[in-house]
Design a protein around this motif. Structure first.
Motif, PDB file in Angstrom:
ATOM      1  N   PRO A 173       0.802  -1.230   0.000  1.00  0.00           N
ATOM      2  CA  PRO A 173       0.000   0.000   0.000  1.00  0.00           C
ATOM      3  C   PRO A 173       0.835   1.280   0.000  1.00  0.00           C
ATOM      4  O   PRO A 173       0.297   2.355  -0.274  1.00  0.00           O
ATOM      5  CB  PRO A 173      -0.821  -0.111   1.300  1.00  0.00           C
ATOM      6  CG  PRO A 173      -0.872  -1.558   1.600  1.00  0.00           C
ATOM      7  CD  PRO A 173       0.458  -2.084   1.150  1.00  0.00           C
ATOM      8  N   HIS A 201      -4.394  -0.677  11.578  1.00  0.00           N
ATOM      9  CA  HIS A 201      -4.191  -1.796  10.669  1.00  0.00           C
ATOM     10  C   HIS A 201      -2.793  -1.817  10.066  1.00  0.00           C
ATOM     11  O   HIS A 201      -2.566  -2.450   9.044  1.00  0.00           O
ATOM     12  CB  HIS A 201      -5.255  -1.780   9.574  1.00  0.00           C
ATOM     13  CG  HIS A 201      -6.634  -2.032  10.099  1.00  0.00           C
ATOM     14  ND1 HIS A 201      -7.016  -3.228  10.663  1.00  0.00           N
ATOM     15  CD2 HIS A 201      -7.714  -1.221  10.183  1.00  0.00           C
ATOM     16  CE1 HIS A 201      -8.274  -3.148  11.067  1.00  0.00           C
ATOM     17  NE2 HIS A 201      -8.728  -1.943  10.791  1.00  0.00           N
ATOM     18  N   MET A 202      -1.885  -1.103  10.728  1.00  0.00           N
ATOM     19  CA  MET A 202      -0.484  -1.162  10.304  1.00  0.00           C
ATOM     20  C   MET A 202       0.335  -1.843  11.395  1.00  0.00           C
ATOM     21  O   MET A 202       0.023  -1.742  12.586  1.00  0.00           O
ATOM     22  CB  MET A 202       0.060   0.252  10.045  1.00  0.00           C
ATOM     23  CG  MET A 202      -0.585   0.951   8.869  1.00  0.00           C
ATOM     24  SD  MET A 202      -0.426   0.090   7.284  1.00  0.00           S
ATOM     25  CE  MET A 202       1.355   0.135   7.031  1.00  0.00           C
ATOM     26  N   GLN A 238       1.074  -4.281   6.472  1.00  0.00           N
ATOM     27  CA  GLN A 238      -0.336  -4.050   6.739  1.00  0.00           C
ATOM     28  C   GLN A 238      -0.897  -5.265   7.456  1.00  0.00           C
ATOM     29  O   GLN A 238      -0.545  -6.395   7.144  1.00  0.00           O
ATOM     30  CB  GLN A 238      -1.133  -3.759   5.460  1.00  0.00           C
ATOM     31  CG  GLN A 238      -1.364  -4.917   4.535  1.00  0.00           C
ATOM     32  CD  GLN A 238      -0.347  -4.956   3.407  1.00  0.00           C
ATOM     33  OE1 GLN A 238       0.822  -4.674   3.604  1.00  0.00           O
ATOM     34  NE2 GLN A 238      -0.807  -5.326   2.226  1.00  0.00           N
ATOM     35  N   ALA A 239      -1.767  -4.992   8.449  1.00  0.00           N
ATOM     36  CA  ALA A 239      -2.406  -6.082   9.183  1.00  0.00           C
ATOM     37  C   ALA A 239      -3.539  -6.666   8.338  1.00  0.00           C
ATOM     38  O   ALA A 239      -3.934  -6.099   7.320  1.00  0.00           O
ATOM     39  CB  ALA A 239      -2.968  -5.553  10.494  1.00  0.00           C
ATOM     40  N   LEU A 240      -4.048  -7.809   8.768  1.00  0.00           N
ATOM     41  CA  LEU A 240      -5.237  -8.340   8.119  1.00  0.00           C
ATOM     42  C   LEU A 240      -6.376  -7.359   8.335  1.00  0.00           C
ATOM     43  O   LEU A 240      -6.610  -6.884   9.437  1.00  0.00           O
ATOM     44  CB  LEU A 240      -5.602  -9.704   8.717  1.00  0.00           C
ATOM     45  CG  LEU A 240      -4.595 -10.821   8.453  1.00  0.00           C
ATOM     46  CD1 LEU A 240      -4.976 -12.055   9.255  1.00  0.00           C
ATOM     47  CD2 LEU A 240      -4.530 -11.150   6.975  1.00  0.00           C
ATOM     48  N   SER A 241      -7.065  -7.033   7.279  1.00  0.00           N
ATOM     49  CA  SER A 241      -8.070  -5.981   7.390  1.00  0.00           C
ATOM     50  C   SER A 241      -9.008  -6.020   6.207  1.00  0.00           C
ATOM     51  O   SER A 241      -8.634  -6.408   5.108  1.00  0.00           O
ATOM     52  CB  SER A 241      -7.373  -4.613   7.423  1.00  0.00           C
ATOM     53  OG  SER A 241      -8.276  -3.578   7.181  1.00  0.00           O
TER      54      SER A 241
END
Lengths: 381, 86
Positions: free
Chosen positions: B8, B54-55, B81-84
């Motif tokens: 991202p 979410h980071m 990036q986290a799961l989101s």
């Protein structure tokens, strides 16, 4: 994007930005490929003062909110060098989760823009959306924590500040809406604010003898551009009109068919006739499906300031089970006003005859958050 | 030190997946990244200095949300990036 006809629809979706470019007859429309694919585009607006600067409020599932601008109708985009944000060290510890709403400023302030956020902050740019500053008179108002939803945010997608309206006679005369919180007015350029909600129902709080001054839930507030002492709002609890001399909202939604009700998100006004407006009712009964009542989508139009309403559904599908969000309805300024709406199911519908008949311009788009009609500078074509 | 960039944020780094940055703490490194790639930090850290929900940040293979975590030249910083979403 970049191909420009005489009329453009700017489409903000849950998965990016699209444009629909129309020919002069408004019969032929060309859909662009997505820009910012995968980004959450809450609002995309062309500056009507220069008809050149396009501004978009975006975020993603991971990254924080920001603003991009374009001077070639989306061919190239530049990120704001200082996007809307609360002040670092803010006493309440607020951080902006979304740039929810964009409003170009007064014609006498050609580079001013306003942005409404979630949480319910107000931000201002004086350089065409390149840099932004918090409007301290609102964000740090002694009543903000009482008026705004904070720290709890009860609105399903987060509490938001929306419907920034500017009096065309006075750039210091501003209105804004809070979902939830109510309608607020400033007469000094945003330094101080007061609520103006008299007459509005507030059915989601226990009844009291005293009329609450704030805490209401306007979904969309519109100031008439040529008769700026007249406001309309589609509220969580009905459709209202206020003529400022009366200082009170009148529930014109009481004149809607009882079976349809007067709940919805958007309201749009005729660009010249202050008595004509359009709404898109949704089901606010039971558990609030927020789809069209009985699955029968329809726009309702008034031509007498809300005294009576006409159902406008010729050409619309039935049944259909979508919602039209508060920024997802728009009008053009043609002699026979074009009315447009975008749906949560990714369709764009248009009427070139003020709502009498409807045609689908696009389908299979992502969930539509905003739809704005624009007439770009012909030099960009 | 080496900093790994998630997809991202590649639009900020000119599509470079690994970049070099300096700093004694995670926050210093993010500030240096922002000097090199303007706008990147605010997408990752909010205006109150908090890592966005979410980071994720890893120093070598250790996850941290404390931006004051000390870091040295021999460490490797990974932004992820986290799961989101959906």
């Amino acid at each position: 994007m970049g191909s420009v006809g005489t009329s453009v629809l700017l489409v903000g979706t849950r998965k990016g930005v699209f444009t629909l470019t129309g020919d002069a007859s408004r019969q032929g429309w060309t859909l662009s490929p997505p820009k910012f694919l995968g980004h959450i585009a809450q609002h995309v607006v062309l500056d009507p003062r220069n008809r050149r600067r396009l501004v978009a409020g975006v975020s993603t599932g991971h990254l924080g909110p920001t603003v991009f601008w374009s001077d070639d109708l989306g061919g190239t985009w530049t990120e704001s060098t200082r996007p809307p944000a609360f002040r670092t060290g803010d006493e309440l510890g607020r951080s902006l989760a979304a740039v929810f709403w964009l409003t170009p400023g007064h014609v006498d302030e050609p580079d001013v823009w306003y942005a409404g956020g979630s949480p319910q902050g107000l931000f201002r740019s004086e350089d065409g959306a390149v840099t932004w500053e918090p409007v301290d008179g609102w964000n740090d108002h002694p009543m903000w924590t009482t008026w705004a939803e904070w720290p709890e945010q009860n609105t399903p997608d987060g509490s938001m500040l929306h419907s920034v309206n500017i009096d065309p006679r006075d750039p210091a005369h501003l209105y804004l809406g809070l979902s939830a919180g109510g309608v607020f007015e400033s007469t000094d350029g945003g330094a101080d604010w007061h609520p103006i909600n008299a007459g509005c129902a507030i059915a989601f709080l226990p009844e009291t003898d005293a009329e609450p001054e704030f805490g209401h839930d306007p979904h969309c507030v519109r100031l008439h551009p040529t008769h700026p002492d007249r406001l309309y709002q589609q509220n969580h609890c009905g459709i209202y009109r206020m003529d400022r001399a009366d200082a009170r909202w009148v529930r014109i939604g009481d004149n809607m068919p009882r079976a349809t009700g007067d709940i919805g998100f958007p309201i749009e006004l005729h660009p010249r006739d202050p008595d004509t407006a359009w709404v898109f009712p949704m089901d606010g009964t039971d558990v609030w499906p927020r789809t069209s009542p009985d699955g029968l989508p329809a726009v309702y139009r008034t031509r007498d300031a809300g005294t009576s309403w006409t159902r406008c559904d010729d050409g619309l599908p039935a049944p259909a089970w979508y919602t039209v969000k508060r920024q997802a309805m728009t009008v053009d300024e043609e002699p026979s006003v074009g009315v447009y709406f975008g749906t949560t199911s990714g369709e764009i519908w248009a009427s070139a005859d003020e709502g009498d008949t409807w045609n689908c311009l696009a389908s299979h788009l992502p969930e539509i958050y905003s739809l704005e009609h624009a007439r770009p500078d012909p030099a960009l074509q | 030190m080496k900093v790994r960039i998630p997809t991202p944020l590649l639009s900020y780094t000119g599509e470079e997946r690994t970049v070099e940055a300096d700093g004694a703490t995670v926050d210093d490194v993010l500030a240096d990244l922002d000097r090199q790639f303007p706008g990147l930090r605010f997408r990752v850290v909010d205006e109150q200095g908090r890592l966005r929900r979410h980071m994720k940040v890893f120093v070598n293979d250790e996850s941290t949300r404390d931006l004051s975590t000390a870091i040295s030249e021999i460490d490797e910083l990974t932004l992820m990036q986290a799961l989101s979403g959906g």
